[in-house]
Write an enzyme that holds these catalytic residues in place. Structure first.
Site, PDB file in Angstrom:
ATOM      1  N   GLY A 157      85.091  43.129  20.321  1.00 36.61           N
ATOM      2  CA  GLY A 157      85.246  44.728  19.143  1.00 36.61           C
ATOM      3  C   GLY A 157      85.005  43.649  17.800  1.00 36.61           C
ATOM      4  O   GLY A 157      86.128  44.751  17.652  1.00 36.61           O
ATOM      5  N   ASP A 178      78.681  44.509  26.388  1.00 41.37           N
ATOM      6  CA  ASP A 178      78.926  45.205  26.271  1.00 41.37           C
ATOM      7  C   ASP A 178      80.182  44.731  27.773  1.00 41.37           C
ATOM      8  O   ASP A 178      79.956  44.272  28.267  1.00 41.37           O
ATOM      9  CB  ASP A 178      78.144  46.702  26.917  1.00 41.37           C
ATOM     10  CG  ASP A 178      79.185  48.035  27.556  1.00 41.37           C
ATOM     11  OD1 ASP A 178      80.577  48.367  27.643  1.00 41.37           O
ATOM     12  OD2 ASP A 178      78.234  49.066  27.663  1.00 41.37           O
ATOM     13  N   VAL A 179      81.756  45.199  26.525  1.00 42.15           N
ATOM     14  CA  VAL A 179      82.224  44.499  28.005  1.00 42.15           C
ATOM     15  C   VAL A 179      82.343  45.128  28.914  1.00 42.15           C
ATOM     16  O   VAL A 179      83.110  44.590  29.439  1.00 42.15           O
ATOM     17  CB  VAL A 179      84.068  44.800  27.136  1.00 42.15           C
ATOM     18  CG1 VAL A 179      83.552  43.347  25.533  1.00 42.15           C
ATOM     19  CG2 VAL A 179      84.055  46.117  26.197  1.00 42.15           C
ATOM     20  N   ASN A 212      89.510  43.318  22.633  1.00 38.38           N
ATOM     21  CA  ASN A 212      90.251  44.142  21.307  1.00 38.38           C
ATOM     22  C   ASN A 212      89.085  45.110  21.642  1.00 38.38           C
ATOM     23  O   ASN A 212      90.102  46.161  21.145  1.00 38.38           O
ATOM     24  CB  ASN A 212      90.439  43.519  20.293  1.00 38.38           C
ATOM     25  CG  ASN A 212      89.905  44.645  18.699  1.00 38.38           C
ATOM     26  OD1 ASN A 212      90.836  45.024  17.995  1.00 38.38           O
ATOM     27  ND2 ASN A 212      88.700  45.312  18.517  1.00 38.38           N
ATOM     28  N   TYR A 241      92.846  57.559  27.865  1.00 42.50           N
ATOM     29  CA  TYR A 241      93.196  56.253  26.632  1.00 42.50           C
ATOM     30  C   TYR A 241      94.496  56.015  27.294  1.00 42.50           C
ATOM     31  O   TYR A 241      94.735  54.301  26.940  1.00 42.50           O
ATOM     32  CB  TYR A 241      92.942  56.950  25.287  1.00 42.50           C
ATOM     33  CG  TYR A 241      93.153  55.903  24.312  1.00 42.50           C
ATOM     34  CD1 TYR A 241      92.300  54.688  23.963  1.00 42.50           C
ATOM     35  CD2 TYR A 241      94.571  55.636  23.606  1.00 42.50           C
ATOM     36  CE1 TYR A 241      92.334  54.215  23.029  1.00 42.50           C
ATOM     37  CE2 TYR A 241      94.097  54.934  22.513  1.00 42.50           C
ATOM     38  CZ  TYR A 241      93.275  54.234  22.286  1.00 42.50           C
ATOM     39  OH  TYR A 241      93.720  52.691  21.136  1.00 42.50           O
ATOM     40  N   ALA A 260      94.447  54.192  30.471  1.00 42.00           N
ATOM     41  CA  ALA A 260      93.978  52.579  30.534  1.00 42.00           C
ATOM     42  C   ALA A 260      94.759  51.340  29.635  1.00 42.00           C
ATOM     43  O   ALA A 260      94.959  50.228  29.594  1.00 42.00           O
ATOM     44  CB  ALA A 260      92.676  52.252  29.372  1.00 42.00           C
ATOM     45  N   LYS A 261      95.304  52.161  28.412  1.00 39.76           N
ATOM     46  CA  LYS A 261      96.229  51.253  28.208  1.00 39.76           C
ATOM     47  C   LYS A 261      97.815  50.732  28.657  1.00 39.76           C
ATOM     48  O   LYS A 261      98.331  49.932  27.987  1.00 39.76           O
ATOM     49  CB  LYS A 261      96.911  51.762  26.303  1.00 39.76           C
ATOM     50  CG  LYS A 261      95.662  52.052  25.245  1.00 39.76           C
ATOM     51  CD  LYS A 261      94.397  50.609  25.129  1.00 39.76           C
ATOM     52  CE  LYS A 261      93.822  50.768  24.083  1.00 39.76           C
ATOM     53  NZ  LYS A 261      93.338  49.307  23.491  1.00 39.76           N
TER      54      LYS A 261
HETATM   55  P1  NAP Z   1      87.099  50.956  15.978  1.00 38.86           P
HETATM   56  O1  NAP Z   1      86.686  50.955  15.231  1.00 38.86           O
HETATM   57  O2  NAP Z   1      86.416  52.086  16.661  1.00 38.86           O
HETATM   58  O3  NAP Z   1      86.260  50.009  15.713  1.00 38.86           O
HETATM   59  C1  NAP Z   1      86.166  49.688  17.863  1.00 38.86           C
HETATM   60  C2  NAP Z   1      85.162  48.515  17.437  1.00 38.86           C
HETATM   61  O4  NAP Z   1      84.940  47.655  19.774  1.00 38.86           O
HETATM   62  C3  NAP Z   1      84.355  48.022  17.612  1.00 38.86           C
HETATM   63  O5  NAP Z   1      83.740  46.870  16.956  1.00 38.86           O
HETATM   64  C4  NAP Z   1      82.963  48.405  18.188  1.00 38.86           C
HETATM   65  O6  NAP Z   1      81.829  47.730  18.198  1.00 38.86           O
HETATM   66  C5  NAP Z   1      83.817  47.786  19.814  1.00 38.86           C
HETATM   67  N1  NAP Z   1      83.200  48.466  20.850  1.00 38.86           N
HETATM   68  C6  NAP Z   1      83.150  49.338  21.561  1.00 38.86           C
HETATM   69  N2  NAP Z   1      82.469  49.859  22.693  1.00 38.86           N
HETATM   70  C7  NAP Z   1      82.867  48.650  22.997  1.00 38.86           C
HETATM   71  C8  NAP Z   1      82.070  48.033  23.936  1.00 38.86           C
HETATM   72  N3  NAP Z   1      81.778  48.645  25.254  1.00 38.86           N
HETATM   73  N4  NAP Z   1      81.725  46.441  24.443  1.00 38.86           N
HETATM   74  C9  NAP Z   1      82.229  46.523  23.443  1.00 38.86           C
HETATM   75  N5  NAP Z   1      82.261  46.231  21.496  1.00 38.86           N
HETATM   76  C10 NAP Z   1      82.663  47.548  22.445  1.00 38.86           C
HETATM   77  O7  NAP Z   1      88.052  50.599  16.493  1.00 38.86           O
HETATM   78  P2  NAP Z   1      89.506  50.314  16.327  1.00 38.86           P
HETATM   79  O8  NAP Z   1      90.843  51.029  14.986  1.00 38.86           O
HETATM   80  O9  NAP Z   1      90.023  49.051  15.085  1.00 38.86           O
HETATM   81  O10 NAP Z   1      90.474  49.857  17.406  1.00 38.86           O
HETATM   82  C11 NAP Z   1      90.438  48.609  17.404  1.00 38.86           C
HETATM   83  C12 NAP Z   1      91.396  48.339  19.033  1.00 38.86           C
HETATM   84  O11 NAP Z   1      92.408  48.614  18.769  1.00 38.86           O
HETATM   85  C13 NAP Z   1      90.857  48.651  20.171  1.00 38.86           C
HETATM   86  O12 NAP Z   1      91.507  48.801  21.535  1.00 38.86           O
HETATM   87  C14 NAP Z   1      91.835  50.143  20.313  1.00 38.86           C
HETATM   88  O13 NAP Z   1      91.898  51.149  21.423  1.00 38.86           O
HETATM   89  C15 NAP Z   1      93.597  49.952  19.761  1.00 38.86           C
HETATM   90  N6  NAP Z   1      94.255  50.965  19.083  1.00 38.86           N
HETATM   91  C16 NAP Z   1      93.591  51.065  17.565  1.00 38.86           C
HETATM   92  C17 NAP Z   1      94.799  52.574  16.664  1.00 38.86           C
HETATM   93  C18 NAP Z   1      94.444  52.744  16.007  1.00 38.86           C
HETATM   94  O14 NAP Z   1      94.959  53.409  15.426  1.00 38.86           O
HETATM   95  N7  NAP Z   1      93.317  53.028  15.231  1.00 38.86           N
HETATM   96  C19 NAP Z   1      95.730  52.220  17.019  1.00 38.86           C
HETATM   97  C20 NAP Z   1      96.376  51.618  18.506  1.00 38.86           C
HETATM   98  C21 NAP Z   1      95.477  50.991  19.609  1.00 38.86           C
HETATM   99  P3  NAP Z   1      79.977  48.595  17.780  1.00 38.86           P
HETATM  100  O15 NAP Z   1      81.105  47.719  15.994  1.00 38.86           O
HETATM  101  O16 NAP Z   1      79.549  47.908  18.019  1.00 38.86           O
HETATM  102  O17 NAP Z   1      80.491  49.809  18.125  1.00 38.86           O
END
Ligand code: NAP
Length: 256
Positions: A21, A72-73, A99, A164, A167-168
């Site tokens: 990701g 797709d992971v 990630n 969510y 999973a986390k």
């Molecule tokens: P985001 O902006 O929605 O980006 C998600 C990324 O994951 C994108 O690169 C997407 O690829 C990729 N992805 C989604 N489904 C996938 C799959 N099945 N296989 C491979 N890649 C996949 O998310 P983010 O906010 O940066 O979050 C990144 C991580 O941090 C996640 O694990 C999220 O749960 C965690 N997190 C985020 C927050 C927050 O506040 N943002 C807080 C706690 C934890 P595409 O671009 O190709 O769709």
């Protein structure tokens, strides 16, 4: 003793990292930060090829090798092909950052089996599949670092996010189990649990909800993807050589 550039404990020169990701948000920032520290970095994406290619270009402009792989992971075969391709092109993977993540929020009474399954499959099973695919080479090399991106809500729970949060929370169990299982091979496994970080994932929240969340953040602001990337860099680097099985909260104090 002060660290000279030649003796920089955050130096990742000659390391090969995979960030799942990595096309957007936190993953993109992690990929660029690891590359700035000297690593060659492969990124994975599932649908946004043009954004992923932009990240690859940015990494190459830093003088590192890079490639992006669509996979797709949650799909076993795609994960093994991805890891094979990266190892062929960049060398064996020493650093894996799990990630990739998605949300499908709903209250339990309305949550479909599909919403539950998709979130568990991508966030948790995806990390299992990617870890399993890289560990064999890490064991042979007798070194490696795996960093799982969990969430503060995996520790605290959150209404409307039972899929969510489960999973986390599962990622925390995976982190601690693998840390114990792989420590004798010098493979460290840690997690970072972000709070609310400004990305596409949190962009969807209403202004009202955002202002309510701010009331629960002791440091009084949302986080930036760089805040998470810095913690990942630390855990990936020799500076954390004696740290395994830990969860670092990067959440402005939400989880205190
Ligand atoms: P985001 O902006 O929605 O980006 C998600 C990324 O994951 C994108 O690169 C997407 O690829 C990729 N992805 C989604 N489904 C996938 C799959 N099945 N296989 C491979 N890649 C996949 O998310 P983010 O906010 O940066 O979050 C990144 C991580 O941090 C996640 O694990 C999220 O749960 C965690 N997190 C985020 C927050 C927050 O506040 N943002 C807080 C706690 C934890 P595409 O671009 O190709 O769709």
């Amino acid at each position: 003793m002060a660290n000279s550039p030649a003796n920089n404990p955050l130096d990742l020169k000659e390391q090969v990292a995979l960030v799942t990701g990595g096309s957007r948000g936190i993953g993109r920032r992690i990929a660029l930060t690891l590359a700035q520290a000297g690593a060659h970095v492969a990124i994975n994406f599932v649908s946004n090829r043009s954004l992923a290619e932009e990240v690859v270009e940015q990494i190459r402009s830093l003088g590192r090798q890079s490639l992006c792989v669509q996979a797709d992971v949650k799909v076993e075969e795609q994960v093994s092909q991805m890891v094979e391709e990266i190892s062929r092109e960049l060398g064996k993977i020493n650093i894996l950052v799990n990630n990739a993540g998605v949300t499908r929020d709903n209250l339990i009474m309305r949550m479909s089996r599909e919403e539950w399954q998709e979130v568990v499959d991508v966030n948790l099973t995806g990390a299992f599949l990617c870890s399993r695919a890289v560990v064999r080479d890490m064991v042979k090399q007798r070194s490696g670092a795996i960093i799982n991106i969990s969430s503060v809500v995996g520790l605290r729970g959150n209404p409307g996010q039972s899929n969510y949060c489960s999973a986390k929370a599962g990622l925390i169990g995976l982190t601690k189990s693998l840390a114990r299982e792989l420590a004798s091979r010098n493979i460290r496994v840690n997690a970072v649990a972000p709070g609310y970080i400004l990305t596409d994932m949190t962009e969807r929240l209403s202004e009202e909800l955002k202002s309510r969340i701010l009331d629960y953040i002791p440091l009084g602001s949302f986080g930036d993807p760089q805040d998470v990337a810095d913690a990942v860099l630390f855990l990936a680097s020799p500076m954390a050589r004696y740290i395994t099985g830990q969860i670092i909260l990067v959440d402005g104090g939400m989880g205190i």
